[in-house]
Design an enzyme around this catalytic site. Structure first.
Site, mmCIF file in Angstrom:
data_model
loop_
_atom_site.group_PDB
_atom_site.id
_atom_site.type_symbol
_atom_site.label_atom_id
_atom_site.label_comp_id
_atom_site.label_asym_id
_atom_site.label_seq_id
_atom_site.Cartn_x
_atom_site.Cartn_y
_atom_site.Cartn_z
ATOM 1 N N SER A 145 1.086 -1.524 -0.011
ATOM 2 C CA SER A 145 -0.241 -0.175 0.052
ATOM 3 C C SER A 145 0.937 1.253 0.108
ATOM 4 O O SER A 145 2.181 1.201 0.444
ATOM 5 C CB SER A 145 -0.375 0.128 1.375
ATOM 6 O OG SER A 145 -1.444 1.260 1.547
ATOM 7 N N TYR A 158 -1.608 -1.484 10.733
ATOM 8 C CA TYR A 158 -1.553 -0.925 9.229
ATOM 9 C C TYR A 158 -0.764 -0.771 8.143
ATOM 10 O O TYR A 158 0.102 -1.669 7.741
ATOM 11 C CB TYR A 158 -2.322 0.050 8.331
ATOM 12 C CG TYR A 158 -3.291 -0.374 6.230
ATOM 13 C CD1 TYR A 158 -3.716 -1.510 6.219
ATOM 14 C CD2 TYR A 158 -3.088 0.118 5.427
ATOM 15 C CE1 TYR A 158 -4.374 -1.394 4.964
ATOM 16 C CE2 TYR A 158 -3.017 -0.012 4.623
ATOM 17 C CZ TYR A 158 -3.575 -1.178 4.262
ATOM 18 O OH TYR A 158 -3.952 -0.991 2.394
HETATM 19 N N1 LIG Z 1 -8.722 -0.149 -2.240
HETATM 20 C C1 LIG Z 1 -7.565 0.730 -1.740
HETATM 21 O O1 LIG Z 1 -7.472 2.145 -1.835
HETATM 22 C C2 LIG Z 1 -6.121 0.301 -1.341
HETATM 23 C C3 LIG Z 1 -5.101 0.714 -1.518
HETATM 24 C C4 LIG Z 1 -4.033 0.303 -0.688
HETATM 25 C C5 LIG Z 1 -3.991 -1.223 -0.336
HETATM 26 N N2 LIG Z 1 -4.779 -2.215 -0.761
HETATM 27 C C6 LIG Z 1 -5.361 -3.123 -0.023
HETATM 28 O O2 LIG Z 1 -5.328 -3.848 -1.322
HETATM 29 C C7 LIG Z 1 -6.016 -5.402 -0.497
HETATM 30 C C8 LIG Z 1 -7.702 -5.905 -0.685
HETATM 31 O O3 LIG Z 1 -8.154 -4.259 -0.698
HETATM 32 P P1 LIG Z 1 -9.597 -3.811 -1.048
HETATM 33 O O4 LIG Z 1 -9.194 -2.468 -1.234
HETATM 34 O O5 LIG Z 1 -9.738 -4.737 -2.186
HETATM 35 O O6 LIG Z 1 -10.660 -4.490 0.007
HETATM 36 P P2 LIG Z 1 -11.825 -5.025 0.468
HETATM 37 O O7 LIG Z 1 -12.628 -4.709 1.578
HETATM 38 O O8 LIG Z 1 -12.665 -4.378 -0.487
HETATM 39 O O9 LIG Z 1 -11.696 -6.701 -0.380
HETATM 40 C C9 LIG Z 1 -10.806 -7.483 0.243
HETATM 41 C C10 LIG Z 1 -10.972 -8.247 -0.079
HETATM 42 O O10 LIG Z 1 -10.627 -9.684 0.964
HETATM 43 C C11 LIG Z 1 -11.374 -10.494 1.682
HETATM 44 N N3 LIG Z 1 -10.476 -10.918 2.487
HETATM 45 C C12 LIG Z 1 -10.198 -10.184 3.980
HETATM 46 N N4 LIG Z 1 -10.268 -10.815 5.310
HETATM 47 C C13 LIG Z 1 -9.334 -12.048 4.228
HETATM 48 C C14 LIG Z 1 -8.856 -13.504 5.021
HETATM 49 N N5 LIG Z 1 -8.466 -13.202 6.752
HETATM 50 N N6 LIG Z 1 -8.860 -14.390 4.371
HETATM 51 C C15 LIG Z 1 -9.616 -14.533 2.359
HETATM 52 N N7 LIG Z 1 -10.085 -13.332 2.214
HETATM 53 C C16 LIG Z 1 -10.117 -12.082 3.180
HETATM 54 C C17 LIG Z 1 -12.899 -10.382 1.991
HETATM 55 O O11 LIG Z 1 -13.569 -11.202 2.145
HETATM 56 C C18 LIG Z 1 -12.514 -9.379 0.364
HETATM 57 O O12 LIG Z 1 -13.553 -9.822 -0.582
HETATM 58 C C19 LIG Z 1 -5.840 -5.513 0.777
HETATM 59 O O13 LIG Z 1 -4.114 -6.144 0.751
HETATM 60 C C20 LIG Z 1 -5.522 -3.927 0.950
HETATM 61 O O14 LIG Z 1 -4.452 -3.638 2.502
HETATM 62 C C21 LIG Z 1 -5.960 -1.263 -1.449
#
Ligand SMILES: NC(=O)c1ccc[n+]([C@@H]2O[C@H](COP(=O)([O-])OP(=O)(O)OC[C@H]3O[C@@H](n4cnc5c(N)ncnc54)[C@H](O)[C@@H]3O)[C@@H](O)[C@H]2O)c1
Length: 263
Positions: A145, A158
């Site tokens: 991230s 985080y």
């Molecule tokens: N969206 C952003 O702006 C952003 C920015 C930086 C990093 N990220 C990273 O991207 C990744 C995905 O984030 P997102 O925004 O798509 O989140 P989200 O919450 O929209 O989706 C995450 C998915 O992961 C699944 N999940 C969560 N914990 C889990 C576990 N322990 N085992 C199995 N599945 C699990 C959830 O059920 C969900 O389907 C994460 O690692 C997050 O930290 C996202």
């Protein structure tokens, strides 16, 4: 056709957000998909939409919590049983935790963020890498991230775990590059997924859209990123076109992390 033609790709956190968007993009590029998530219902919905758009795609779904080591071993074994190989691994599942100052942070939530964002990513590597090592080939994309290269107010676990993901990525690249395995990480900025929508609700419960618009002002592009834009980068990093990038944490944030002040 496509960059991932006949490649077997494992995606964790595939039911929603960045994992789901990458799964769609990978299907478009000809991949066979092993979709992993702990939300079984949403996972089946995601599979149905992908299958409808790309009917020829082979898809298996595996319900697993990535913070459970035995469940991780199982999703790896099941994928090998179904497809014979794991060519690409999008090690994406992660959570944000709650927002709170460092000294007030709820310890149980802190530990949960560590279990999922750090241990979950590590377990995935621990079981996927031996499969790739035997093949003499693999592409891995871990999800850090901007919080893995910068501090973010009120998000200590985080930020700590995402910096750890960048570190693990460096070590995996050093230790397994000789086996044809390239390991990189992506560092998304604010991308409009359910996780980020939830964060804006915490910032301004009465008007989350206002919080989103204010946040976008600090970005050089004056907008948030879209999941499909991240999906395209991920597909490149999982493909043969990525042939000499290894151990990098690549920001995809509209340039925001370069700023030291207003833009
Ligand atoms: N969206 C952003 O702006 C952003 C920015 C930086 C990093 N990220 C990273 O991207 C990744 C995905 O984030 P997102 O925004 O798509 O989140 P989200 O919450 O929209 O989706 C995450 C998915 O992961 C699944 N999940 C969560 N914990 C889990 C576990 N322990 N085992 C199995 N599945 C699990 C959830 O059920 C969900 O389907 C994460 O690692 C997050 O930290 C996202």
């Amino acid at each position: 056709m496509g960059r991932l033609k006949d490649k077997a790709i494992v995606i964790t956190g595939a039911a929603m957000g960045l994992g789901y968007a990458a799964a769609l993009e990978a299907a478009k590029n000809g991949a066979k998909l092993s979709l992993v998530d702990y939300n079984g219902e949403s996972l089946e919905k995601a599979k149905a939409v992908i299958q409808e758009q790309y009917p020829d795609t082979k898809i298996i779904t595996l319900v697993a919590d990535v913070s459970d080591e035995a469940a991780v071993k199982k999703y790896v074994d099941e994928t090998v049983k179904a497809f014979g190989t794991i060519d690409g691994f999008y090690n994406n599942a992660g959570i944000e935790g709650r927002q709170a100052p460092l000294i007030e942070y709820d310890l149980e939530v802190f530990k949960k963020v560590v279990d999922i964002n750090l241990m979950g990513v590590y377990y995935g590597l621990r079981y996927v890498i031996p499969v790739m090592q035997q093949q003499g080939y693999g592409r891995i994309v871990n999800v850090a991230s901007v919080g893995g290269i910068r501090g973010v107010m009120n998000q200590t676990p985080y930020v700590a775990t995402k910096h750890a993901v960048a570190g693990i990525t460096k070590n995996a690249s050093l230790e397994y590059g000789r086996y044809g395995i390239l390991t990189n990480a992506i560092a998304p900025g604010a991308i409009l997924t359910p996780m980020v929508a939830e964060a804006f609700k915490q910032v301004n419960p009465a008007d989350p859209k206002k919080a989103e618009a204010e946040y976008a002002q600090a970005n050089p592009t004056k907008r948030l990123g879209l999941p499909e834009e991240v999906g395209k980068l991920v597909v490149f990093l999982l493909s043969d076109d990525c042939s000499y990038v290894n151990g990098q944490t690549i920001a995809i944030d509209g340039g925001q992390s370069n700023s030291y002040g207003n833009v």
